[in-house]
Design a protein around this motif. Structure first.
Motif, PDB file in Angstrom:
ATOM      1  N   PHE A   1      28.952  -5.743  23.198  1.00 35.39           N
ATOM      2  CA  PHE A   1      29.364  -5.578  24.595  1.00 35.39           C
ATOM      3  C   PHE A   1      28.564  -6.512  25.500  1.00 35.39           C
ATOM      4  N   GLN A   2      27.253  -6.577  25.293  1.00 35.65           N
ATOM      5  CA  GLN A   2      26.418  -7.444  26.122  1.00 35.65           C
ATOM      6  C   GLN A   2      26.601  -8.918  25.758  1.00 35.65           C
ATOM      7  N   LEU A   3      26.809  -9.226  24.482  1.00 37.43           N
ATOM      8  CA  LEU A   3      27.045 -10.620  24.104  1.00 37.43           C
ATOM      9  C   LEU A   3      28.390 -11.109  24.630  1.00 37.43           C
ATOM     10  N   PHE A   4      29.350 -10.209  24.712  1.00 40.36           N
ATOM     11  CA  PHE A   4      30.623 -10.551  25.350  1.00 40.36           C
ATOM     12  C   PHE A   4      30.400 -10.934  26.809  1.00 40.36           C
ATOM     13  N   GLN A   5      29.586 -10.142  27.501  1.00 42.42           N
ATOM     14  CA  GLN A   5      29.306 -10.449  28.901  1.00 42.42           C
ATOM     15  C   GLN A   5      28.587 -11.799  29.033  1.00 42.42           C
ATOM     16  N   PHE A   6      27.684 -12.087  28.105  1.00 44.96           N
ATOM     17  CA  PHE A   6      27.010 -13.383  28.118  1.00 44.96           C
ATOM     18  C   PHE A   6      28.009 -14.521  27.952  1.00 44.96           C
ATOM     19  N   GLY A   7      28.939 -14.380  27.006  1.00 41.68           N
ATOM     20  CA  GLY A   7      29.954 -15.409  26.815  1.00 41.68           C
ATOM     21  C   GLY A   7      30.797 -15.620  28.057  1.00 41.68           C
ATOM     22  N   MET A   8      31.134 -14.528  28.736  1.00 41.68           N
ATOM     23  CA  MET A   8      31.907 -14.628  29.974  1.00 41.68           C
ATOM     24  C   MET A   8      31.131 -15.394  31.044  1.00 41.68           C
ATOM     25  N   LEU A   9      29.883 -15.034  31.260  1.00 40.84           N
ATOM     26  CA  LEU A   9      29.077 -15.674  32.303  1.00 40.84           C
ATOM     27  C   LEU A   9      28.810 -17.139  31.971  1.00 40.84           C
ATOM     28  N   LEU A  10      28.622 -17.446  30.692  1.00 42.06           N
ATOM     29  CA  LEU A  10      28.451 -18.837  30.273  1.00 42.06           C
ATOM     30  C   LEU A  10      29.693 -19.651  30.600  1.00 42.06           C
ATOM     31  N   GLY A  11      30.869 -19.080  30.332  1.00 43.70           N
ATOM     32  CA  GLY A  11      32.114 -19.787  30.605  1.00 43.70           C
ATOM     33  C   GLY A  11      32.355 -20.029  32.081  1.00 43.70           C
ATOM     34  N   PHE A  12      32.047 -19.044  32.896  1.00 41.43           N
ATOM     35  CA  PHE A  12      32.279 -19.191  34.333  1.00 41.43           C
ATOM     36  C   PHE A  12      31.341 -20.214  34.972  1.00 41.43           C
ATOM     37  N   THR A  13      30.125 -20.334  34.457  1.00 39.98           N
ATOM     38  CA  THR A  13      29.127 -21.149  35.152  1.00 39.98           C
ATOM     39  C   THR A  13      28.924 -22.537  34.565  1.00 39.98           C
ATOM     40  N   THR A  14      29.379 -22.787  33.336  1.00 40.40           N
ATOM     41  CA  THR A  14      29.145 -24.091  32.732  1.00 40.40           C
ATOM     42  C   THR A  14      29.882 -25.191  33.492  1.00 40.40           C
ATOM     43  N   ASN A  15      29.270 -26.363  33.519  1.00 40.19           N
ATOM     44  CA  ASN A  15      29.869 -27.532  34.163  1.00 40.19           C
ATOM     45  C   ASN A  15      30.538 -28.436  33.144  1.00 40.19           C
TER      46      ASN A  15
END
Length: 493
Positions: free
Chosen positions: A111-125
């Motif tokens: 659940f937390q690693l899913f959230q990490f993947g989401m935040l990585l996707g939204f913020t990566t350039n």
């Protein structure tokens, strides 16, 4: 950018630690604490970004602006409330033997690693890292969908993995095509995949190559969005996975795929100088609306029914972003917010209803208001909200969408209205007998936590009454950013 680092690392470290915490009560509390910390830090980060309009972090590898930081806050908030909801829900699943302690640890960690993947996707350039982050979030949710280890859940997880794997492969080929044309201008380094560099040089990218690339990106990322006809994985994944997973799939993961698609559209608009990408998105959006609306009438499982509702609303958002005007983009951003809040709240309620009745079959769910009023009224209010009844925020966003459609392509308003009416009829056709009448003798009382549901529905009610000024300014900043390329390229309907 210490706030950014904290936002990204909190769920990553939380996921690692939750993999080794054996006590289920401590794990549930730590899961909630991680969600609260991540949300609090992301909110402070958003205030900082909105004050400066755009921020680069870690030597340009990450980029934050009004568009993605808004989605970061939405993601961390829904993840936080879902973790709160999942505490009594997963405790019940443990007590009834549907999961054991090792699988409960897997649930909390993924659940937390899913959230990490989401935040990585939204913020990566980097659009390549964006692709990787979507795959990371998908792999985490594949393990969550198969958590019960029943033949049906494993089959659903494999179907999810295979279909989305094919989709993400097409998105990868589209990304390669973008690199093919960008490398001729920016060189063969990482900068050729940097979104800010691509956006600044969009007019120099080969329009023919970008047009072909968008076709692959549309089908690839559209599969992850759940757009018809690439939507077959979504109802099975919702129907067989734990309810908290359904909540974050509908409320969050679909948003990330749509975010990637909109970012790609911005590049294509700037490159081609036409509204080709927008027209394709509008077509897929309308098709998804009608496929989902008609499919709602053929469902027997409560979670599968609401999964088709998600397809319907993702179609509406895709259509709105496709129009490409300031008003339609504002409507899409608002709709994305209220849909995430309402749909996750509905899944919370549906999960408790299935536990109370011992089944997800709608024909066997009866008398929820009489049996457990909190669940019954929660389901009824949630369906009214998702169907677009005033004064909920979905009514406001759909009203703005209709206004934008009338201004840009008036002929689309009739199919939009027809699709929404068919979908609304399908929802109330099944929900009305579930909430009223006599409960079956087999119904049992379960411990429920309706606080997240009330919070979500309360927040979804607010934009239907009056959109707060700070939120309207936030959406306006994001809408301006998204539509600048369409205006420069001659798009916008």
């Amino acid at each position: 950018m210490n706030l950014f680092v904290a936002t990204l690392l909190a769920p990553l470290l939380g996921g690692v630690l939750l993999a080794v915490i054996k006590d289920p009560q401590r794990a549930a509390v730590f899961n909630i604490a991680t969600g609260i910390v991540t949300f609090a830090v992301s909110l402070l980060l958003a205030l900082e970004v909105l004050d400066t309009r755009a921020v680069d972090a870690m030597n340009g590898w990450f980029h934050l602006d009004a568009y993605n930081v808004f989605l970061v806050v939405l993601t961390t908030f829904v993840s936080m409330t879902t973790s709160i909801f999942s505490m009594p829900y997963m405790r019940h699943e443990l007590e009834t033997g549907r999961v054991d302690l090792p699988r409960l640890r897997l649930y909390h960690s993924m659940f937390q690693l899913f959230q990490f993947g989401m935040l990585l996707g939204f913020t990566t350039n980097n659009i390549g890292v964006l692709w990787v982050s979507l795959e990371l979030a998908t792999l985490a949710t594949v393990l969550l969908v198969s958590l019960y280890r029943t033949p049906a859940s494993i089959a659903a997880a494999w179907k999810y993995f295979i279909l989305c794997g094919m989709g993400i492969a097409l998105a990868l080929f589209g990304t390669v095509l973008v690199f093919f044309t960008s490398s001729a201008i920016l060189g063969h380094g990482n900068i050729a995949l940097s979104w800010t560099a691509l956006y600044a040089h969009a007019s120099e990218l080969d329009p023919a190559v970008m047009s072909i690339a968008f076709c692959f990106l549309m089908v690839g990322y559209g599969t992850k969005v759940g757009l018809a006809p690439m939507h077959a994985w979504l109802p099975d994944a919702h129907g067989e996975g734990p309810t908290p997973v359904s909540a974050v799939l509908s409320g969050l993961l679909l948003n990330l795929a749509l975010y990637a698609l909109v970012r790609c559209k911005m590049l294509v608009d700037g490159s081609t100088g036409t509204d080709m990408a927008g027209a394709i998105m509008m077509g897929f959006g309308l098709l998804s609306l009608f496929v989902a609306a008609l499919s709602l009438h053929r469902q027997r499982d409560i979670k599968r029914m609401f999964s088709f509702s998600s397809i319907e609303h993702m179609g509406l958002m895709t259509f709105a972003f496709g129009i490409g005007t300031q008003l339609s983009t504002f409507a899409a951003l608002l709709h994305m917010t209220v849909h995430s809040l309402v749909k996750s709240g509905i899944f919370f309620t549906a999960g408790h209803a299935a536990q109370a009745m011992g089944t997800q079959k709608m024909a066997e769910i009866r008398g929820l208001i009489q049996h457990q009023p909190g669940i019954g009224w929660g389901l009824l209010i949630g369906v009214a909200a998702i169907a677009g009844f005033p004064p909920f925020g979905i009514f406001t966003s759909e009203f703005l969408l209709f206004t934008a459609a009338l201004e840009s392509c008036a002929w689309t308003t009739l199919p939009l209205l027809l699709g929404l009416l068919i979908a609304m009829a399908g929802l109330f056709r099944f929900v009305q007998p579930m909430v009223y009448g006599e409960p079956p003798a087999t119904a049992t009382s379960v411990h429920v936590n309706m606080v997240p549901v009330y919070i979500h529905f309360g927040l979804a009610l607010l934009p239907g009454i009056a959109i707060p000024l700070f939120l309207a300014d936030w959406y306006q900043q994001a809408a301006t950013l998204i539509t600048m390329s369409a205006i420069a390229g001659g798009g916008g309907g």
